[in-house]
Write an enzyme that holds these catalytic residues in place. Structure first.
Site, mmCIF file in Angstrom:
data_model
loop_
_atom_site.group_PDB
_atom_site.id
_atom_site.type_symbol
_atom_site.label_atom_id
_atom_site.label_comp_id
_atom_site.label_asym_id
_atom_site.label_seq_id
_atom_site.Cartn_x
_atom_site.Cartn_y
_atom_site.Cartn_z
ATOM 1 N N GLY A 291 0.801 -1.214 0.000
ATOM 2 C CA GLY A 291 0.000 0.000 0.000
ATOM 3 C C GLY A 291 0.837 1.268 0.000
ATOM 4 C CB SER A 292 0.086 4.604 1.427
ATOM 5 O OG SER A 292 -1.168 4.726 0.794
ATOM 6 C CB THR A 293 4.485 1.418 3.358
ATOM 7 O OG1 THR A 293 4.278 0.228 2.604
ATOM 8 C CG2 THR A 293 3.563 1.429 4.570
#
Length: 575
Positions: A291-293
């Site tokens: 995801g956004s990591t």
């Protein structure tokens, strides 16, 4: 009258007498020959019937943390065995033997009768020397003892997934115990003894060969940090009623793994009711979409092309962006955002537009450089490498989703390694589960150092500035940076589940002189929220705070010091 012996057949008598004398001489000569000229033959025959060679057990090498704290040690135990043929001659004492061993008398009797034609069967293994000797002291016919070693794990469930365990014969079966089994295994020695025909020891003759213990192994983990991570992860799972979780901490400079914990876990010292799911080292075995990591790496790729600068802006419009039949949405409307604000708002729309502008290949190159989709080199049993897709022709949807962390899969260890690379001025240093002492590992420059530092400043803003999604990851006294992530879980039949998530936070501290990179993954939180900034970020903050203090890292974000001279003057005036 005087009687004298008479011989009716003197010739026959002489022949018999001569034969007897020849027989006596032959026997005497044979005896002299064997004892004087052929002594070795008799010695060998005697030894074959009385001399035995008993193995001397060699204990397995000790496993320690980086400071020498024991994680796995071998303790001496007694194993009791029996000769069923001999036990059968003393059947009246079977009940006594069963009681001494705390066994069911009927079950023991059945085992003895089942093995009646054999000369060996185990009675009990791994007994303490005191308990084993108490059974031997009963002098029950056919019962014997053998010295062995049993593995003990002082840290118990805290380091279980990393250290692993051995079987009853001290062969590595999981974790480090399996990966370094040959290194840890000792070489048994040999002792020569004389026994009687019933197997009783008559005399201990000599040690033929000394046992060679296994070699010691120092792991890279710091047991203090391991306990800290274990406690905070467990508390988070209880608070949010989550299914599972992982936490990994990496030394930015050396690549050494300082802590690796998972929940649920198990006690390697007592595996009677072991749940197989609890044995998985999720940090190395479970793969997930990050995801956004991964957005910081997409930003690094954009800066690396020269087409984008930190102050460059992207118009996110109303927070919706359509690509073909797919619609990309932002959680909150951002309007016009620069690169730092894109990470702070975690804008999928903005990062997708950037990726479509620069193309998928620069993003893929950076992700590949930091270790996604590649073997970590740790050689840990069962470790997975995840998947970093490489398409012959990248479509717009594949390009956009790659940039915000979908369509690829990583492990928690790989994600922690990637953030360590970013914090190490873009230099990829190989990971290590072994303590490297003062060795300085060589690395490969995969991101321009200035770009890496710029991205680190952006991650600091995510945590410290108003409106950033990582405010719950703040660490008092230190500047830290990081990025949260929330990803829907894949469904078993394809596609995504409706309402199950992974909550993540990855970050580094301190920002100016990075020492530790850490990743927190919480699987399926079901109470109190599921966003990474809400669930995983506080765990990162508490663990990073404890780690930096334990490692004696100097605080770099303290309030301005009070002028003690002025304070003293004021106090003096009042006095």
């Amino acid at each position: 009258m005087k009687f004298l012996p008479s011989v009716e057949h003197p010739i026959r008598f002489s022949i018999i007498l001569g034969l007897l004398l020849i027989l006596v001489a032959t026997i005497a000569g044979r005896i002299i020959y064997l004892h004087v000229f052929h002594h070795e033959f008799l010695a060998k025959q005697g030894d074959a019937r009385a001399v035995r060679h008993i193995p001397i057990p060699a204990h397995r090498g000790v496993i320690t943390d980086r400071h020498g704290e024991p994680l796995a040690v071998s303790t001496p135990v007694l194993t009791l065995w029996a000769n069923p043929k001999e036990l059968a001659t003393d059947k009246a004492r079977w009940t006594e033997l069963a009681q001494a061993l705390q066994l069911n008398p009927t079950d023991l009797a059945q085992r003895i009768e089942k093995n009646a034609g054999r000369e060996f069967m185990y009675l009990a293994r791994g007994l303490t020397p005191e308990r084993g000797q108490s059974v031997l002291d009963r002098k029950i016919t056919g019962v014997y003892a053998e010295e062995e070693f049993r593995r003990f794990y002082p840290a118990g469930e805290v380091a279980a997934h990393l250290v692993g365990f051995t079987d009853i014969d001290e062969r590595g079966r999981e974790g480090i115990e399996l990966a370094f089994d040959q290194w840890l295994t000792g070489v048994p020695g040999q002792r020569q003894v004389i026994k009687d025909r019933r197997g009783g020891l008559i005399r201990d003759v000599q040690v033929k060969e000394n046992a060679k213990p296994g070699k010691q192994l120092a792991l890279s983990i710091d047991l203090r940090l391991q306990y800290l991570a274990h406690r905070e992860l467990r508390n988070a799972l209880l608070e949010f009623e989550a299914k599972a979780g992982s936490l990994v901490m990496v030394d930015v400079r050396s690549g050494e793994i300082l802590a690796m914990v998972n929940h649920p876990t198990y006690n390697p010292n007592n595996r009677r009711n072991l749940n197989m799911q609890a044995m998985r080292n999720r940090a190395m075995v479970d793969v997930f979409e990050p995801g956004s990591t991964v957005k910081p790496f997409s930003i690094a790729a954009a800066l690396g092309t020269g087409r984008w600068q930190p102050e460059s802006r992207v118009d996110t419009g109303n927070g919706h962006f359509r690509i073909g039949r797919y619609t990309i949405r932002d959680v909150s409307r951002g309007g016009l955002l620069n690169l730092t604000e894109i990470l702070m708002k975690s804008s999928n729309v903005a990062i997708s537009k950037i990726a479509l502008d620069i193309g998928a290949l620069p993003v893929h190159k950076v992700m590949q450089g930091v270790g996604f989709g590649a073997d970590t080199g740790l050689s840990f049993p069962g470790e997975r490498v995840g998947n970093l897709p490489m398409h012959r022709k990248w479509g717009e949807a594949e390009t956009a989703t790659l940039a915000y962390g979908y369509g690829l899969s990583v492990t928690a260890v790989q994600l922690a390694h990637a953030y360590a690379v970013l914090a190490n001025d873009g230099r990829n240093v190989p990971l290590s589960l072994l303590h490297l002492a003062n060795k300085k590992p060589e690395g490969e420059q995969v991101i321009d150092p200035q770009i890496a530092r710029n991205v680190m400043k952006m991650l600091q803003a995510v945590v410290e500035e108003q409106g950033g999604g990582g405010s719950r990851a703040r660490v008092p006294g230190y500047h830290v940076g990081g990025k949260s992530g929330t990803a829907k879980k894949l469904a078993s039949g394809g596609g995504y589940t409706k309402d199950t998530y992974r909550s993540m936070f990855a970050g580094v501290g301190p920002v100016e002189n990075p020492r530790v990179a850490a990743v927190v993954v919480i699987d399926e939180p079901s109470k109190g929220g599921y966003y990474g900034g809400l669930v995983a970020a506080p765990v990162f903050g508490r663990v990073m705070a404890g780690a930096l203090r334990m490692l004696n890292v100097r605080p770099d974000n303290l309030p301005a010091e009070v002028d003690t001279t002025a304070v003293g003057a004021v106090r003096g005036g009042r006095g």
